[in-house]
Design a protein around this motif. Structure first.
Motif, PDB file in Angstrom:
ATOM      1  N   MET A 115      37.620   0.876   1.993  1.00 46.07           N
ATOM      2  CA  MET A 115      37.174  -0.993   2.991  1.00 46.07           C
ATOM      3  C   MET A 115      36.790  -0.103   4.137  1.00 46.07           C
ATOM      4  N   VAL A 116      36.513   0.691   4.473  1.00 48.13           N
ATOM      5  CA  VAL A 116      36.632   1.193   5.634  1.00 48.13           C
ATOM      6  C   VAL A 116      34.956   2.131   5.544  1.00 48.13           C
ATOM      7  N   ALA A 117      35.001   2.521   4.967  1.00 49.66           N
ATOM      8  CA  ALA A 117      33.269   3.036   3.779  1.00 49.66           C
ATOM      9  C   ALA A 117      32.380   1.709   3.379  1.00 49.66           C
ATOM     10  N   ILE A 118      32.914   0.854   2.879  1.00 51.20           N
ATOM     11  CA  ILE A 118      31.615  -0.244   2.913  1.00 51.20           C
ATOM     12  C   ILE A 118      31.606  -1.007   4.064  1.00 51.20           C
ATOM     13  N   MET A 119      32.320  -1.150   5.313  1.00 52.11           N
ATOM     14  CA  MET A 119      32.243  -2.469   6.280  1.00 52.11           C
ATOM     15  C   MET A 119      31.078  -0.950   7.157  1.00 52.11           C
ATOM     16  N   VAL A 120      31.142   0.091   6.931  1.00 49.79           N
ATOM     17  CA  VAL A 120      30.480   1.064   7.943  1.00 49.79           C
ATOM     18  C   VAL A 120      29.471   1.352   7.014  1.00 49.79           C
ATOM     19  N   VAL A 121      28.896   0.434   5.130  1.00 49.14           N
ATOM     20  CA  VAL A 121      27.969   0.824   5.390  1.00 49.14           C
ATOM     21  C   VAL A 121      27.089  -0.823   5.287  1.00 49.14           C
ATOM     22  N   MET A 122      28.202  -2.361   5.610  1.00 50.32           N
ATOM     23  CA  MET A 122      27.830  -2.981   6.362  1.00 50.32           C
ATOM     24  C   MET A 122      26.824  -2.785   7.627  1.00 50.32           C
ATOM     25  N   ALA A 123      27.468  -2.051   7.761  1.00 51.34           N
ATOM     26  CA  ALA A 123      27.405  -2.722   9.757  1.00 51.34           C
ATOM     27  C   ALA A 123      26.049  -1.345  10.036  1.00 51.34           C
ATOM     28  N   ALA A 124      25.691  -0.162   9.284  1.00 52.26           N
ATOM     29  CA  ALA A 124      24.919   0.379   9.197  1.00 52.26           C
ATOM     30  C   ALA A 124      23.526  -0.136   8.334  1.00 52.26           C
ATOM     31  N   PHE A 125      23.879  -1.027   7.325  1.00 51.08           N
ATOM     32  CA  PHE A 125      22.371  -2.283   7.451  1.00 51.08           C
ATOM     33  C   PHE A 125      22.190  -3.700   8.449  1.00 51.08           C
ATOM     34  N   PHE A 126      22.797  -3.637   8.743  1.00 51.07           N
ATOM     35  CA  PHE A 126      23.012  -4.505   9.637  1.00 51.07           C
ATOM     36  C   PHE A 126      22.032  -4.127  11.021  1.00 51.07           C
ATOM     37  N   PHE A 127      23.016  -2.887  11.642  1.00 51.15           N
ATOM     38  CA  PHE A 127      21.503  -2.804  12.803  1.00 51.15           C
ATOM     39  C   PHE A 127      20.737  -2.274  11.955  1.00 51.15           C
ATOM     40  N   PHE A 128      20.907  -1.626  10.937  1.00 50.35           N
ATOM     41  CA  PHE A 128      18.892  -1.025  10.169  1.00 50.35           C
ATOM     42  C   PHE A 128      18.210  -2.388  10.640  1.00 50.35           C
ATOM     43  N   VAL A 129      18.553  -3.552  10.051  1.00 46.54           N
ATOM     44  CA  VAL A 129      17.739  -4.390  10.001  1.00 46.54           C
ATOM     45  C   VAL A 129      17.710  -5.704  11.899  1.00 46.54           C
ATOM     46  N   VAL A 130      18.452  -5.353  12.671  1.00 46.52           N
ATOM     47  CA  VAL A 130      18.686  -5.560  13.896  1.00 46.52           C
ATOM     48  C   VAL A 130      17.211  -4.777  14.515  1.00 46.52           C
ATOM     49  N   ASN A 131      17.098  -3.186  14.319  1.00 40.70           N
ATOM     50  CA  ASN A 131      16.430  -2.748  14.782  1.00 40.70           C
ATOM     51  C   ASN A 131      15.088  -2.374  14.681  1.00 40.70           C
ATOM     52  N   TRP A 132      15.250  -3.374  12.846  1.00 40.30           N
ATOM     53  CA  TRP A 132      13.505  -3.160  12.338  1.00 40.30           C
ATOM     54  C   TRP A 132      12.718  -4.761  12.930  1.00 40.30           C
ATOM     55  N   LEU A 133      14.362  -5.744  12.926  1.00 38.72           N
ATOM     56  CA  LEU A 133      13.571  -6.849  13.935  1.00 38.72           C
ATOM     57  C   LEU A 133      12.903  -6.862  15.014  1.00 38.72           C
ATOM     58  N   LEU A 134      13.231  -6.029  16.137  1.00 39.12           N
ATOM     59  CA  LEU A 134      13.001  -6.222  17.136  1.00 39.12           C
ATOM     60  C   LEU A 134      11.960  -5.224  17.380  1.00 39.12           C
ATOM     61  N   ASN A 135      11.685  -4.121  16.974  1.00 43.64           N
ATOM     62  CA  ASN A 135      10.851  -3.139  17.355  1.00 43.64           C
ATOM     63  C   ASN A 135       9.681  -3.786  16.450  1.00 43.64           C
ATOM     64  N   THR A 136       9.296  -4.746  15.398  1.00 52.69           N
ATOM     65  CA  THR A 136       8.467  -5.051  14.502  1.00 52.69           C
ATOM     66  C   THR A 136       7.795  -6.468  16.129  1.00 52.69           C
ATOM     67  N   GLY A 137       8.679  -6.871  16.466  1.00 52.52           N
ATOM     68  CA  GLY A 137       8.612  -8.146  16.694  1.00 52.52           C
ATOM     69  C   GLY A 137       8.020  -7.453  18.552  1.00 52.52           C
ATOM     70  N   ILE A 138       8.359  -6.638  19.385  1.00 56.16           N
ATOM     71  CA  ILE A 138       8.015  -5.888  20.406  1.00 56.16           C
ATOM     72  C   ILE A 138       6.868  -5.509  20.426  1.00 56.16           C
ATOM     73  N   THR A 139       6.199  -4.865  19.381  1.00 52.23           N
ATOM     74  CA  THR A 139       5.363  -4.055  18.460  1.00 52.23           C
ATOM     75  C   THR A 139       4.514  -5.019  18.627  1.00 52.23           C
ATOM     76  N   TRP A 140       4.652  -6.392  18.445  1.00 47.84           N
ATOM     77  CA  TRP A 140       3.704  -7.785  17.898  1.00 47.84           C
ATOM     78  C   TRP A 140       3.351  -8.302  19.398  1.00 47.84           C
ATOM     79  N   ILE A 141       4.027  -8.293  20.135  1.00 49.26           N
ATOM     80  CA  ILE A 141       3.784  -8.556  21.603  1.00 49.26           C
ATOM     81  C   ILE A 141       3.139  -7.743  22.182  1.00 49.26           C
ATOM     82  N   LEU A 142       3.483  -6.579  21.996  1.00 48.93           N
ATOM     83  CA  LEU A 142       2.453  -5.359  23.014  1.00 48.93           C
ATOM     84  C   LEU A 142       1.216  -5.538  22.237  1.00 48.93           C
ATOM     85  N   LYS A 143       0.747  -5.990  20.678  1.00 45.53           N
ATOM     86  CA  LYS A 143      -0.305  -5.928  20.677  1.00 45.53           C
ATOM     87  C   LYS A 143      -0.907  -7.393  20.894  1.00 45.53           C
ATOM     88  N   ILE A 144      -0.304  -7.903  21.169  1.00 46.04           N
ATOM     89  CA  ILE A 144      -1.026  -9.389  21.807  1.00 46.04           C
ATOM     90  C   ILE A 144      -1.239  -9.584  23.306  1.00 46.04           C
TER      91      ILE A 144
END
Length: 104
Positions: free
Chosen positions: A71-100
């Motif tokens: 259960m701990v291993a599953i939660m670690v994988v889920m948290a890693a995936f969540f933070f990966f997606v959040v990081n990717w979204l923030l990175n994409t959004g900030i990059t788009w704002i800076l290009k504009i």
């Protein structure tokens, strides 16, 4: 479901509390300091008390430990995936704002 209060036990606890509060300062007297020899005399009693407390320890079974670890291993994988997606979204959004901002 909560247990029904035991009136006799409540009275006994109230009496103990009242006895403690009746002492000067509302505190129990400090235990008398003992010397080295007295400490050695109390050693067998201390060892028996430690042994009695150690018998109360309950260990989890191998199955419970395995399930909890998975259960701990599953939660670690889920948290890693969540933070990966959040990081990717923030990175994409900030990059788009800076290009504009730099293009305009």
């Amino acid at each position: 479901m909560a247990r029904k209060p035991n009136p006799q036990a409540m009275r006994e606890r109230a009496a103990k509390t009242a006895a403690v509060m009746a002492t000067p300062g509302g505190a129990v007297a400090a235990p008398k300091k003992t010397g080295f020899i007295e400490g050695l005399r109390n050693l067998p009693k201390f060892a028996m008390e430690v042994r009695a407390e150690a018998r109360k320890i309950t260990w989890t079974s191998r199955k419970e430990t395995w399930i909890t670890s998975v259960m701990v291993a599953i939660m670690v994988v889920m948290a890693a995936f969540f933070f990966f997606v959040v990081n990717w979204l923030l990175n994409t959004g900030i990059t788009w704002i800076l290009k504009i901002a730099t293009a305009g």
